[in-house]
Design a protein around this motif. Sequence first.
Motif, PDB file in Angstrom:
ATOM      1  N   UNK A 277       0.865  -1.137  -0.089  1.00 36.88           N
ATOM      2  CA  UNK A 277       0.098  -0.112  -0.074  1.00 36.88           C
ATOM      3  C   UNK A 277       1.096   1.263   0.089  1.00 36.88           C
ATOM      4  N   UNK A 278       1.956   1.213   0.827  1.00 36.98           N
ATOM      5  CA  UNK A 278       2.752   2.527   0.742  1.00 36.98           C
ATOM      6  C   UNK A 278       3.395   2.738  -0.571  1.00 36.98           C
ATOM      7  N   UNK A 279       3.943   1.804  -1.348  1.00 37.86           N
ATOM      8  CA  UNK A 279       4.579   1.727  -2.661  1.00 37.86           C
ATOM      9  C   UNK A 279       3.412   2.292  -3.397  1.00 37.86           C
ATOM     10  N   UNK A 280       2.322   1.821  -3.483  1.00 40.40           N
ATOM     11  CA  UNK A 280       1.247   2.472  -4.599  1.00 40.40           C
ATOM     12  C   UNK A 280       0.798   3.637  -4.089  1.00 40.40           C
ATOM     13  N   UNK A 281       1.056   4.319  -2.763  1.00 47.14           N
ATOM     14  CA  UNK A 281       0.532   5.664  -2.610  1.00 47.14           C
ATOM     15  C   UNK A 281       1.568   6.740  -2.114  1.00 47.14           C
ATOM     16  N   UNK A 282       2.867   6.142  -2.277  1.00 47.83           N
ATOM     17  CA  UNK A 282       3.699   7.077  -1.789  1.00 47.83           C
ATOM     18  C   UNK A 282       4.106   8.239  -2.623  1.00 47.83           C
ATOM     19  N   UNK A 283       3.538   8.310  -3.869  1.00 44.91           N
ATOM     20  CA  UNK A 283       3.752   9.623  -4.627  1.00 44.91           C
ATOM     21  C   UNK A 283       2.571  10.453  -4.531  1.00 44.91           C
ATOM     22  N   UNK A 284       1.693  10.341  -3.618  1.00 47.18           N
ATOM     23  CA  UNK A 284       0.393  11.003  -3.315  1.00 47.18           C
ATOM     24  C   UNK A 284       0.901  12.396  -2.400  1.00 47.18           C
ATOM     25  N   UNK A 285       0.647  13.490  -2.807  1.00 45.39           N
ATOM     26  CA  UNK A 285       1.326  14.754  -2.019  1.00 45.39           C
ATOM     27  C   UNK A 285       0.509  14.494  -0.336  1.00 45.39           C
ATOM     28  N   UNK A 286       1.127  14.866   0.339  1.00 47.86           N
ATOM     29  CA  UNK A 286       0.821  14.768   1.970  1.00 47.86           C
ATOM     30  C   UNK A 286       0.738  16.041   2.614  1.00 47.86           C
ATOM     31  N   UNK A 287      -0.002  16.288   3.659  1.00 48.60           N
ATOM     32  CA  UNK A 287       0.002  17.389   4.544  1.00 48.60           C
ATOM     33  C   UNK A 287      -0.505  18.762   3.715  1.00 48.60           C
ATOM     34  N   UNK A 288       0.548  19.605   3.984  1.00 46.51           N
ATOM     35  CA  UNK A 288       0.669  21.044   3.025  1.00 46.51           C
ATOM     36  C   UNK A 288       0.404  20.836   1.565  1.00 46.51           C
ATOM     37  N   UNK A 289       1.129  19.898   1.101  1.00 44.98           N
ATOM     38  CA  UNK A 289       1.292  19.649  -0.183  1.00 44.98           C
ATOM     39  C   UNK A 289      -0.250  19.386  -0.947  1.00 44.98           C
ATOM     40  N   UNK A 290      -1.003  18.335   0.132  1.00 46.57           N
ATOM     41  CA  UNK A 290      -2.246  17.914  -0.109  1.00 46.57           C
ATOM     42  C   UNK A 290      -3.409  19.077  -0.103  1.00 46.57           C
ATOM     43  N   UNK A 291      -3.123  20.061   0.836  1.00 42.05           N
ATOM     44  CA  UNK A 291      -4.080  21.103   1.245  1.00 42.05           C
ATOM     45  C   UNK A 291      -3.746  22.197  -0.135  1.00 42.05           C
ATOM     46  N   UNK A 292      -2.591  22.189  -0.694  1.00 37.16           N
ATOM     47  CA  UNK A 292      -2.325  23.144  -1.639  1.00 37.16           C
ATOM     48  C   UNK A 292      -2.856  22.757  -2.919  1.00 37.16           C
ATOM     49  N   UNK A 293      -3.353  21.480  -2.999  1.00 35.12           N
ATOM     50  CA  UNK A 293      -3.862  20.836  -4.365  1.00 35.12           C
ATOM     51  C   UNK A 293      -5.368  21.601  -4.563  1.00 35.12           C
ATOM     52  N   UNK A 294      -5.737  21.809  -5.680  1.00 34.26           N
ATOM     53  CA  UNK A 294      -7.354  22.006  -6.217  1.00 34.26           C
ATOM     54  C   UNK A 294      -7.976  20.696  -6.217  1.00 34.26           C
ATOM     55  N   UNK A 295      -9.258  20.876  -6.005  1.00 26.35           N
ATOM     56  CA  UNK A 295     -10.012  19.599  -5.920  1.00 26.35           C
ATOM     57  C   UNK A 295     -10.017  18.757  -7.231  1.00 26.35           C
ATOM     58  N   UNK A 296      -9.788  19.229  -8.472  1.00 27.10           N
ATOM     59  CA  UNK A 296      -9.442  18.619  -9.705  1.00 27.10           C
ATOM     60  C   UNK A 296      -8.518  17.735  -9.739  1.00 27.10           C
ATOM     61  N   UNK A 297      -7.176  18.354  -8.901  1.00 29.05           N
ATOM     62  CA  UNK A 297      -6.031  17.846  -8.596  1.00 29.05           C
ATOM     63  C   UNK A 297      -6.060  16.624  -7.801  1.00 29.05           C
ATOM     64  N   UNK A 298      -6.875  16.696  -6.721  1.00 29.28           N
ATOM     65  CA  UNK A 298      -7.024  15.801  -5.776  1.00 29.28           C
ATOM     66  C   UNK A 298      -7.785  14.435  -6.229  1.00 29.28           C
ATOM     67  N   UNK A 299      -8.710  14.573  -7.108  1.00 30.08           N
ATOM     68  CA  UNK A 299      -9.531  13.499  -7.628  1.00 30.08           C
ATOM     69  C   UNK A 299      -9.101  12.325  -8.068  1.00 30.08           C
ATOM     70  N   UNK A 300      -8.118  12.288  -8.799  1.00 32.49           N
ATOM     71  CA  UNK A 300      -7.406  10.930  -9.183  1.00 32.49           C
ATOM     72  C   UNK A 300      -6.512  10.383  -8.075  1.00 32.49           C
TER      73      UNK A 300
END
Length: 159
Positions: free
Chosen positions: A104-127
């Motif tokens: 699971x870690x390897x499949x999701x490690x590229x996903x932004x976390x914390x501040x980087x996640x919050x900085x994403x727009x909704x369209x960027x978060x969807x995938x």
Amino acid sequence: MSEAVVYGLIVVGLAVSAGALWFIVRLLGQQKARKEENQRRLEDVATKAQEHRAYLVESLQVIAQTLMNDEMSVIEGSIRCRMLLDNLDPQLCLHDDFAVFSEVYEKTRHIPRLKEWKALKTKQKLPHMQLMDDVENTHKEAILTAAGKLRQHPFDRYH
């Protein structure tokens, strides 16, 4: 050679011997003090390492229980378990019972976390959210099983 010279040389020899003896005793005292200090430092390091291992084990137990109680997302819990296992003993990440955390870690490690996640727009978060849902649906049962095995794992050898 006169008697006075012989006695003088004896006194000088005794003085040099006494000086050498004093120097040797002083060096031995310093060596003993260094050895005691090194031993104390080793004990401090061992105590801190033991406390850290106990903290890691306790954290794993708490996260595993939280996962089993459905109080944490499966993705977040898996990532946390993977990181804690890796810090405790990297071989545990490869253990068949806990390999799902690494997967699971390897499949999701590229996903932004914390501040980087919050900085994403909704369209960027969807995938990313779709991927997390897919991973969670695919691995949820295996993760909950692994969490249960974490709760039962004999971590006493890590203390």
